[in-house]
Structures are given as C-alpha cells and as structure tokens.
Design a protein around this motif. Structure first.
Motif, PDB file in Angstrom:
ATOM      1  N   ASN A  81      41.080 -22.221 -81.624  1.00 54.50           N
ATOM      2  CA  ASN A  81      41.710 -21.876 -80.354  1.00 54.50           C
ATOM      3  C   ASN A  81      41.714 -23.075 -79.418  1.00 54.50           C
ATOM      4  N   ASP A  82      42.703 -23.129 -78.543  1.00 55.90           N
ATOM      5  CA  ASP A  82      42.933 -24.313 -77.715  1.00 55.90           C
ATOM      6  C   ASP A  82      41.768 -24.625 -76.791  1.00 55.90           C
ATOM      7  N   VAL A  83      40.941 -23.637 -76.434  1.00 62.32           N
ATOM      8  CA  VAL A  83      39.839 -23.890 -75.494  1.00 62.32           C
ATOM      9  C   VAL A  83      38.667 -24.618 -76.147  1.00 62.32           C
ATOM     10  N   LEU A  84      38.647 -24.723 -77.458  1.00 59.53           N
ATOM     11  CA  LEU A  84      37.526 -25.364 -78.159  1.00 59.53           C
ATOM     12  C   LEU A  84      37.787 -26.873 -78.253  1.00 59.53           C
ATOM     13  N   HIS A  85      37.714 -27.533 -77.114  1.00 63.66           N
ATOM     14  CA  HIS A  85      38.132 -28.934 -77.023  1.00 63.66           C
ATOM     15  C   HIS A  85      37.291 -29.855 -77.904  1.00 63.66           C
ATOM     16  N   SER A  86      35.985 -29.689 -77.900  1.00 59.68           N
ATOM     17  CA  SER A  86      35.127 -30.585 -78.696  1.00 59.68           C
ATOM     18  C   SER A  86      35.403 -30.434 -80.184  1.00 59.68           C
ATOM     19  N   ALA A  87      35.564 -29.185 -80.646  1.00 64.77           N
ATOM     20  CA  ALA A  87      35.844 -28.950 -82.062  1.00 64.77           C
ATOM     21  C   ALA A  87      37.180 -29.559 -82.452  1.00 64.77           C
ATOM     22  N   ARG A  88      38.176 -29.430 -81.577  1.00 60.75           N
ATOM     23  CA  ARG A  88      39.497 -29.993 -81.889  1.00 60.75           C
ATOM     24  C   ARG A  88      39.434 -31.506 -82.043  1.00 60.75           C
ATOM     25  N   ARG A  89      38.631 -32.159 -81.222  1.00 64.09           N
ATOM     26  CA  ARG A  89      38.497 -33.620 -81.355  1.00 64.09           C
ATOM     27  C   ARG A  89      37.834 -33.983 -82.685  1.00 64.09           C
TER      28      ARG A  89
ATOM     29  N   TYR B  78      38.131 -32.252 -85.474  1.00 66.66           N
ATOM     30  CA  TYR B  78      39.156 -32.055 -86.505  1.00 66.66           C
ATOM     31  C   TYR B  78      40.145 -33.219 -86.515  1.00 66.66           C
ATOM     32  N   GLN B  79      40.504 -33.692 -85.331  1.00 63.36           N
ATOM     33  CA  GLN B  79      41.435 -34.821 -85.269  1.00 63.36           C
ATOM     34  C   GLN B  79      40.822 -36.077 -85.876  1.00 63.36           C
ATOM     35  N   ARG B  80      39.548 -36.324 -85.593  1.00 64.63           N
ATOM     36  CA  ARG B  80      38.886 -37.509 -86.167  1.00 64.63           C
ATOM     37  C   ARG B  80      38.796 -37.418 -87.681  1.00 64.63           C
ATOM     38  N   ALA B  81      38.735 -36.192 -88.211  1.00 62.64           N
ATOM     39  CA  ALA B  81      38.664 -36.009 -89.666  1.00 62.64           C
ATOM     40  C   ALA B  81      40.036 -36.129 -90.325  1.00 62.64           C
ATOM     41  N   GLY B  82      41.105 -36.221 -89.516  1.00 64.81           N
ATOM     42  CA  GLY B  82      42.444 -36.384 -90.071  1.00 64.81           C
ATOM     43  C   GLY B  82      43.316 -35.146 -90.037  1.00 64.81           C
ATOM     44  N   PHE B  83      42.817 -34.033 -89.509  1.00 60.98           N
ATOM     45  CA  PHE B  83      43.628 -32.823 -89.396  1.00 60.98           C
ATOM     46  C   PHE B  83      44.728 -33.026 -88.355  1.00 60.98           C
ATOM     47  N   THR B  84      45.880 -32.386 -88.587  1.00 62.20           N
ATOM     48  CA  THR B  84      46.972 -32.414 -87.619  1.00 62.20           C
ATOM     49  C   THR B  84      47.373 -30.988 -87.263  1.00 62.20           C
ATOM     50  N   LEU B  85      47.765 -30.806 -86.009  1.00 64.05           N
ATOM     51  CA  LEU B  85      48.183 -29.498 -85.512  1.00 64.05           C
ATOM     52  C   LEU B  85      49.559 -29.163 -86.075  1.00 64.05           C
ATOM     53  N   VAL B  86      49.704 -27.968 -86.683  1.00 62.46           N
ATOM     54  CA  VAL B  86      50.985 -27.600 -87.295  1.00 62.46           C
ATOM     55  C   VAL B  86      51.630 -26.370 -86.654  1.00 62.46           C
ATOM     56  N   ALA B  87      50.866 -25.572 -85.904  1.00 63.99           N
ATOM     57  CA  ALA B  87      51.451 -24.382 -85.276  1.00 63.99           C
ATOM     58  C   ALA B  87      50.527 -23.870 -84.182  1.00 63.99           C
ATOM     59  N   GLU B  88      51.127 -23.215 -83.158  1.00 59.37           N
ATOM     60  CA  GLU B  88      50.382 -22.593 -82.079  1.00 59.37           C
ATOM     61  C   GLU B  88      50.982 -21.236 -81.756  1.00 59.37           C
ATOM     62  N   LYS B  89      50.121 -20.301 -81.315  1.00 63.96           N
ATOM     63  CA  LYS B  89      50.618 -18.972 -80.953  1.00 63.96           C
ATOM     64  C   LYS B  89      49.655 -18.314 -79.962  1.00 63.96           C
ATOM     65  N   PRO B  90      50.162 -17.874 -78.804  1.00 62.69           N
ATOM     66  CA  PRO B  90      49.294 -17.194 -77.832  1.00 62.69           C
ATOM     67  C   PRO B  90      48.829 -15.835 -78.376  1.00 62.69           C
ATOM     68  N   HIS B  91      47.639 -15.443 -78.003  1.00 60.45           N
ATOM     69  CA  HIS B  91      47.129 -14.129 -78.399  1.00 60.45           C
ATOM     70  C   HIS B  91      46.011 -13.733 -77.448  1.00 60.45           C
ATOM     71  N   ARG B  92      45.726 -12.444 -77.404  1.00 62.75           N
ATOM     72  CA  ARG B  92      44.581 -11.967 -76.632  1.00 62.75           C
ATOM     73  C   ARG B  92      43.545 -11.439 -77.610  1.00 62.75           C
ATOM     74  N   SER B  93      42.386 -12.083 -77.632  1.00 64.70           N
ATOM     75  CA  SER B  93      41.305 -11.695 -78.531  1.00 64.70           C
ATOM     76  C   SER B  93      39.979 -11.987 -77.862  1.00 64.70           C
ATOM     77  N   TYR B  94      38.951 -11.252 -78.277  1.00 61.74           N
ATOM     78  CA  TYR B  94      37.582 -11.482 -77.824  1.00 61.74           C
ATOM     79  C   TYR B  94      37.442 -11.350 -76.303  1.00 61.74           C
ATOM     80  N   GLY B  95      38.385 -10.585 -75.691  1.00 63.38           N
ATOM     81  CA  GLY B  95      38.355 -10.378 -74.246  1.00 63.38           C
ATOM     82  C   GLY B  95      38.918 -11.534 -73.446  1.00 63.38           C
ATOM     83  N   ALA B  96      39.728 -12.401 -74.061  1.00 69.75           N
ATOM     84  CA  ALA B  96      40.262 -13.581 -73.371  1.00 69.75           C
ATOM     85  C   ALA B  96      41.696 -13.859 -73.802  1.00 69.75           C
TER      86      ALA B  96
END
Length: 316
Positions: free
Chosen positions: A266-274, A276-294
């Motif tokens: 999820n987009d709010v997990l900024h540290s985890a996303r960084r 993944y990027q350092r490991a070579g992962f690339t973002l391929v899709a995004e979709k809004p959703h309501r889950s976990y009360g947020a």
C-alpha cells in the motif's frame, strides 16, 4: 581475567555442548565444521565461496574439498556468481535444505534439553552473561552492535508473525483487526500446504529474539514467486535488515527457478516501498481501496528474475 580462566571456560562449555563429538551429539553424519557451513548456506544471503571462507576463517583448499563432498552428496550446487563470474556461488539443493533444517531442529532440541535443567530465574541471568561475552569479544561490527541472524521459523514463530503484524500496523498506521486476520490466513495457508523447495519464510533474530520476517510463496501465475509479510521491528531498522530480508527472499526465488517475483503493498508504507525499489522492483499497477479501516492505494510491484526461455523459431 587471566588466559587460564578463559581457557577453562572454553573447555567447560565445549564439553557441556558436546562439540568434541558433534555428529554423535546431534545424531548426524556431519562434523562441526560441515554443519556450520550448511548453517551459513541456509541462513546467510552471502553464499559465494569467498564469503564462506572469510566468514568461517577456513582454508581455501579445505573448503573446496568440503564443498566437493557436499556436491557429490547432492547437498549443494556450484555455479559462477551472477554478480561476478570470477566468484563461485554456492546454493543449497532441496536435499541440502532438508539436511540444514534437520540440523537446526536437533540443535534447538539439544539446547532446549540443556535449559530444562536451569531454573527460570537463572535463565535471564545466563542470557545476559552470554550477551555480555558476545558484546565484549565481538569485532564483527565496529559499533559493537550484534548482527541479526536469519533463520527458519521455530515453534511459535508463525504466531509471532501474526501478532506483531497486527500490533505494529495498528500502532503505526491505525489499521484494525481485519489486517491481522489477513496475515493469519496467509500464515495458515503457508503452514498447511507449502512446498519446501519453492516456498520459505525467514525469521530475523537479534540477541535471541525475533525482530523481523519475510516470506516467499508461489503465486497463481506460472513461474512467479510472491514476496509477503516483510516486517522489521522499530528497534532493528537501523541494521538495514529490511533490505537483507528482501535480498534473501529474492535470491531464494531465483535459485528455486522462478522467472518473476511480485508483491502487493500500500502507498502509505513508504519505507517498505523504498526497500522494494532498491531491490529492483518496479511499480506496475495501482488501485484505491478501503481496507483495515483506512482509505488506501494498493500497489502491485514486479521484479524479473530471469529471461524466459526461447520459444521454437526464436533467435537470441
């Protein structure tokens, strides 16, 4: 403290754990050195022969003969390193992972038996004394901070993954128990139907306690692995542990023959996303959703692990 006292302690502890008769002690055909090499191959992200030699202070010729024996027993495979063809990468086979897991299980059982004779109030004092010995004599890190160890899960560790995900994400992002339920389902599916040769979970341990996790499982898409349940406790985040956990899972997926690795976050997990990027992962899709009360934005990330094989009629 005198040299005599240190040598006396060494003799006492060596006899106590049965290290002088290691194979008989754990009922295995492997010597202490062979068992240590298997352990390093199963738990360390650095699996080049040169790294093993440096980590264990082994003679190059001796290590080569030992690895040759493992290769004949179908415990390891040797190949040029992808990062540097001049270096030799060592990878455990499924049979080798089974041997390492068996050694780890029997070692844990032996230590547990040893602790059975120690009264509960004395165990904390014993642990603190051992930690002091490591900190005083360790020169592996310049700041004296111990290096986290990556290992297979033991009894209670899968439950720890569920509990810590629920507690940490509630504290840091305000997520409700719906998220903890999702993690519980992922862990239960893994525990009940995993393929050990293609699916693994790692626990990061620091000072004898779990401080992180990551999982590699099969995805629904063919030849695709999925990275799941990356977690690092706040007090362990300065160790670069998230990067190490992800690299370890990626290396395992590549060695297991997967062509791609994917993950959902999820987009709010900024540290985890960084990470993944350092490991070579690339973002391929995004979709809004309501889950976990947020209100969240889910993200799919992908990492190619190897080129697909050529089809008939294709040329390189």
């Amino acid at each position: 403290m005198s040299v005599h006292e240190i040598r006396a302690f060494n003799r006492f502890y060596t006899n106590l754990i049965g290290a002088l008769d290691y194979g008989k002690h754990l009922y295995t055909p492997y010597t202490l050195t062979e068992s240590r090499v298997l352990y390093e191959l199963a738990h360390s992200p650095r699996t080049d022969a040169a790294d093993l030699r440096a980590e264990l202070s082994l003679d190059a010729g001796y290590l080569s003969r030992l690895l040759g024996k493992f290769e004949r027993d179908e415990l390891v495979e040797r190949a040029p390193s992808e990062a540097d063809p001049r270096r030799q990468r060592i990878t455990l086979t499924p049979r080798g992972r089974e041997a390492a897991a068996l050694l780890d299980e029997r070692s844990r059982r032996a230590v547990g038996t040893l602790l059975d004779g120690v009264p509960e109030p004395e165990r904390k004092r014993l642990a603190e004394a051992m930690r002091t010995v490591r900190e005083v004599l360790s020169d592996t890190r310049p700041d004296g901070v111990p290096e986290p160890v990556l290992r297979d899960p033991g009894p209670g560790d899968l439950g720890w993954i569920v509990q810590r995900h629920g507690a940490l994400y509630a504290a840091e992002y305000g997520w409700n128990t719906e998220f903890e339920g999702l993690v519980a389902k992922i862990v239960a599916d893994f525990a009940q139907g995993r393929d050990p040769s293609r699916e693994r979970v790692w626990i990061a341990e620091l000072d004898g306690r779990p401080v992180g996790s990551v999982m590699c499982v099969r995805d629904d898409a063919p030849y695709t692995a999925r990275l799941r349940l990356l977690l690092v406790e706040p007090e362990a985040r300065e160790h670069g542990l998230g990067d190490r956990l992800v690299r370890t899972a990626v290396d395992f997926a590549r060695g297991a023959g997967y062509r791609d690795m994917v993950l959902w976050t999820n987009d709010v997990l900024h540290s985890a996303r960084r990470i993944y990027q350092r490991a070579g992962f690339t973002l391929v899709a995004e979709k809004p959703h309501r889950s976990y009360g947020a209100e969240l934005v889910g993200q799919d990330w992908r990492l190619p692990l190897r080129e697909p094989p050529l089809q008939e009629g294709q040329t390189p």
